[in-house]
Scaffold this motif. Sequence first.
Motif, PDB file in Angstrom:
ATOM      1  N   ASN A  76       1.962   6.564  -6.907  1.00 35.29           N
ATOM      2  CA  ASN A  76       0.870   7.462  -7.277  1.00 35.29           C
ATOM      3  C   ASN A  76       1.282   8.923  -7.081  1.00 35.29           C
ATOM      4  O   ASN A  76       1.049   9.772  -7.956  1.00 35.29           O
ATOM      5  CB  ASN A  76      -0.369   7.122  -6.450  1.00 35.29           C
ATOM      6  N   SER A  77       1.922   9.213  -5.959  1.00 35.27           N
ATOM      7  CA  SER A  77       2.372  10.586  -5.678  1.00 35.27           C
ATOM      8  C   SER A  77       3.424  11.037  -6.682  1.00 35.27           C
ATOM      9  O   SER A  77       3.386  12.169  -7.172  1.00 35.27           O
ATOM     10  CB  SER A  77       2.945  10.681  -4.269  1.00 35.27           C
TER      11      SER A  77
ATOM     12  N   TYR B 121      -5.185   3.241 -11.119  1.00 33.85           N
ATOM     13  CA  TYR B 121      -6.493   3.001 -10.504  1.00 33.85           C
ATOM     14  C   TYR B 121      -6.851   1.513 -10.565  1.00 33.85           C
ATOM     15  O   TYR B 121      -7.395   0.959  -9.615  1.00 33.85           O
ATOM     16  CB  TYR B 121      -7.575   3.843 -11.185  1.00 33.85           C
ATOM     17  N   ALA B 122      -6.505   0.860 -11.667  1.00 34.42           N
ATOM     18  CA  ALA B 122      -6.766  -0.581 -11.793  1.00 34.42           C
ATOM     19  C   ALA B 122      -5.980  -1.353 -10.730  1.00 34.42           C
ATOM     20  O   ALA B 122      -6.497  -2.310 -10.141  1.00 34.42           O
ATOM     21  CB  ALA B 122      -6.406  -1.066 -13.194  1.00 34.42           C
ATOM     22  N   ILE B 123      -4.751  -0.928 -10.472  1.00 32.31           N
ATOM     23  CA  ILE B 123      -3.955  -1.568  -9.420  1.00 32.31           C
ATOM     24  C   ILE B 123      -4.577  -1.319  -8.051  1.00 32.31           C
ATOM     25  O   ILE B 123      -4.651  -2.210  -7.213  1.00 32.31           O
ATOM     26  CB  ILE B 123      -2.488  -1.074  -9.472  1.00 32.31           C
ATOM     27  N   TRP B 124      -5.066  -0.103  -7.818  1.00 28.04           N
ATOM     28  CA  TRP B 124      -5.734   0.212  -6.546  1.00 28.04           C
ATOM     29  C   TRP B 124      -6.959  -0.682  -6.359  1.00 28.04           C
ATOM     30  O   TRP B 124      -7.246  -1.133  -5.247  1.00 28.04           O
ATOM     31  CB  TRP B 124      -6.164   1.680  -6.508  1.00 28.04           C
ATOM     32  N   LYS B 125      -7.702  -0.928  -7.438  1.00 22.88           N
ATOM     33  CA  LYS B 125      -8.885  -1.783  -7.345  1.00 22.88           C
ATOM     34  C   LYS B 125      -8.498  -3.205  -6.944  1.00 22.88           C
ATOM     35  O   LYS B 125      -9.182  -3.836  -6.147  1.00 22.88           O
ATOM     36  CB  LYS B 125      -9.660  -1.781  -8.663  1.00 22.88           C
ATOM     37  N   ILE B 126      -7.387  -3.692  -7.487  1.00 17.54           N
ATOM     38  CA  ILE B 126      -6.904  -5.026  -7.116  1.00 17.54           C
ATOM     39  C   ILE B 126      -6.529  -5.039  -5.631  1.00 17.54           C
ATOM     40  O   ILE B 126      -6.889  -5.963  -4.892  1.00 17.54           O
ATOM     41  CB  ILE B 126      -5.700  -5.442  -7.987  1.00 17.54           C
TER      42      ILE B 126
ATOM     43  N   TYR C 127       0.832  -1.200   0.000  1.00 22.97           N
ATOM     44  CA  TYR C 127       0.000   0.000   0.000  1.00 22.97           C
ATOM     45  C   TYR C 127       0.869   1.254   0.000  1.00 22.97           C
ATOM     46  O   TYR C 127       0.639   2.187  -0.774  1.00 22.97           O
ATOM     47  CB  TYR C 127      -0.925  -0.023   1.219  1.00 22.97           C
ATOM     48  N   ARG C 128       1.893   1.284   0.863  1.00 26.23           N
ATOM     49  CA  ARG C 128       2.781   2.461   0.932  1.00 26.23           C
ATOM     50  C   ARG C 128       3.514   2.681  -0.392  1.00 26.23           C
ATOM     51  O   ARG C 128       3.633   3.803  -0.870  1.00 26.23           O
ATOM     52  CB  ARG C 128       3.788   2.296   2.074  1.00 26.23           C
ATOM     53  N   LYS C 129       4.016   1.582  -0.987  1.00 26.30           N
ATOM     54  CA  LYS C 129       4.740   1.708  -2.253  1.00 26.30           C
ATOM     55  C   LYS C 129       3.816   2.182  -3.370  1.00 26.30           C
ATOM     56  O   LYS C 129       4.203   3.017  -4.188  1.00 26.30           O
ATOM     57  CB  LYS C 129       5.388   0.375  -2.613  1.00 26.30           C
ATOM     58  N   LEU C 130       2.607   1.658  -3.401  1.00 22.60           N
ATOM     59  CA  LEU C 130       1.641   2.076  -4.412  1.00 22.60           C
ATOM     60  C   LEU C 130       1.279   3.547  -4.229  1.00 22.60           C
ATOM     61  O   LEU C 130       1.183   4.296  -5.203  1.00 22.60           O
ATOM     62  CB  LEU C 130       0.387   1.198  -4.332  1.00 22.60           C
TER      63      LEU C 130
ATOM     64  N   PHE D  86      -0.632  10.676 -19.419  1.00 17.50           N
ATOM     65  CA  PHE D  86      -0.791  10.642 -17.966  1.00 17.50           C
ATOM     66  C   PHE D  86      -2.169  10.133 -17.559  1.00 17.50           C
ATOM     67  O   PHE D  86      -2.303   9.452 -16.549  1.00 17.50           O
ATOM     68  CB  PHE D  86      -0.519  12.019 -17.353  1.00 17.50           C
ATOM     69  N   GLN D  87      -3.182  10.436 -18.337  1.00 22.05           N
ATOM     70  CA  GLN D  87      -4.511   9.907 -18.038  1.00 22.05           C
ATOM     71  C   GLN D  87      -4.513   8.383 -18.146  1.00 22.05           C
ATOM     72  O   GLN D  87      -5.125   7.698 -17.337  1.00 22.05           O
ATOM     73  CB  GLN D  87      -5.548  10.529 -18.979  1.00 22.05           C
ATOM     74  N   GLU D  88      -3.796   7.858 -19.134  1.00 25.46           N
ATOM     75  CA  GLU D  88      -3.690   6.401 -19.292  1.00 25.46           C
ATOM     76  C   GLU D  88      -2.941   5.788 -18.107  1.00 25.46           C
ATOM     77  O   GLU D  88      -3.358   4.762 -17.563  1.00 25.46           O
ATOM     78  CB  GLU D  88      -2.962   6.076 -20.592  1.00 25.46           C
ATOM     79  N   ILE D  89      -1.871   6.431 -17.676  1.00 24.01           N
ATOM     80  CA  ILE D  89      -1.116   5.947 -16.510  1.00 24.01           C
ATOM     81  C   ILE D  89      -2.000   5.969 -15.268  1.00 24.01           C
ATOM     82  O   ILE D  89      -2.011   5.013 -14.483  1.00 24.01           O
ATOM     83  CB  ILE D  89       0.163   6.796 -16.302  1.00 24.01           C
ATOM     84  N   GLU D  90      -2.771   7.047 -15.084  1.00 26.87           N
ATOM     85  CA  GLU D  90      -3.666   7.142 -13.931  1.00 26.87           C
ATOM     86  C   GLU D  90      -4.728   6.046 -13.948  1.00 26.87           C
ATOM     87  O   GLU D  90      -5.078   5.494 -12.910  1.00 26.87           O
ATOM     88  CB  GLU D  90      -4.320   8.527 -13.887  1.00 26.87           C
ATOM     89  N   GLU D  91      -5.230   5.714 -15.125  1.00 22.98           N
ATOM     90  CA  GLU D  91      -6.201   4.625 -15.242  1.00 22.98           C
ATOM     91  C   GLU D  91      -5.579   3.292 -14.839  1.00 22.98           C
ATOM     92  O   GLU D  91      -6.210   2.478 -14.163  1.00 22.98           O
ATOM     93  CB  GLU D  91      -6.745   4.542 -16.668  1.00 22.98           C
TER      94      GLU D  91
END
Length: 123
Positions: free
Chosen positions: A73-74, A102-107, A66-69, A94-99
């Motif tokens: 993100n930051s 977000y997919a990783i956050w969902k996992i 979580y901390r590394k992710l 950057f929008q593609e990277i953010e998407e």
Amino acid sequence: MKKREKKDPAKCRNHFMKIRVTQQEYDYFMKKYENSRCDNFSDFVRRCIFDGVILQIDKDKLQDIYRKLNSINSNVNQIKVQMTKNDDTYLKDFQEIEEQIYAIWKIDMFIRSIAVHVPSEQS
């Protein structure tokens, strides 16, 4: 003497279920139960039935991920701010990277929702 509080009937587990298994199936159940670190066998069986999976996660390792992710993100956000200050050329990238982040956050959120947290083993 302390009076026993009455339990909420909706939460009371008053039905008993019994199944028959072979010795091999019993041994397999017990091995999985011991590895699950569930509080008791009933809890283990309910998790197997309702959740379909029992995923053991070391809470400290999950927190490290979580901390590394969060750090990634930051960093991406900081790079985005600097890159797009004067020029929007890379905004779509950057929008593609953010998407993808977000997919990783969902996992991560999914793993947290189904995990049985196991305390880390201290050496």
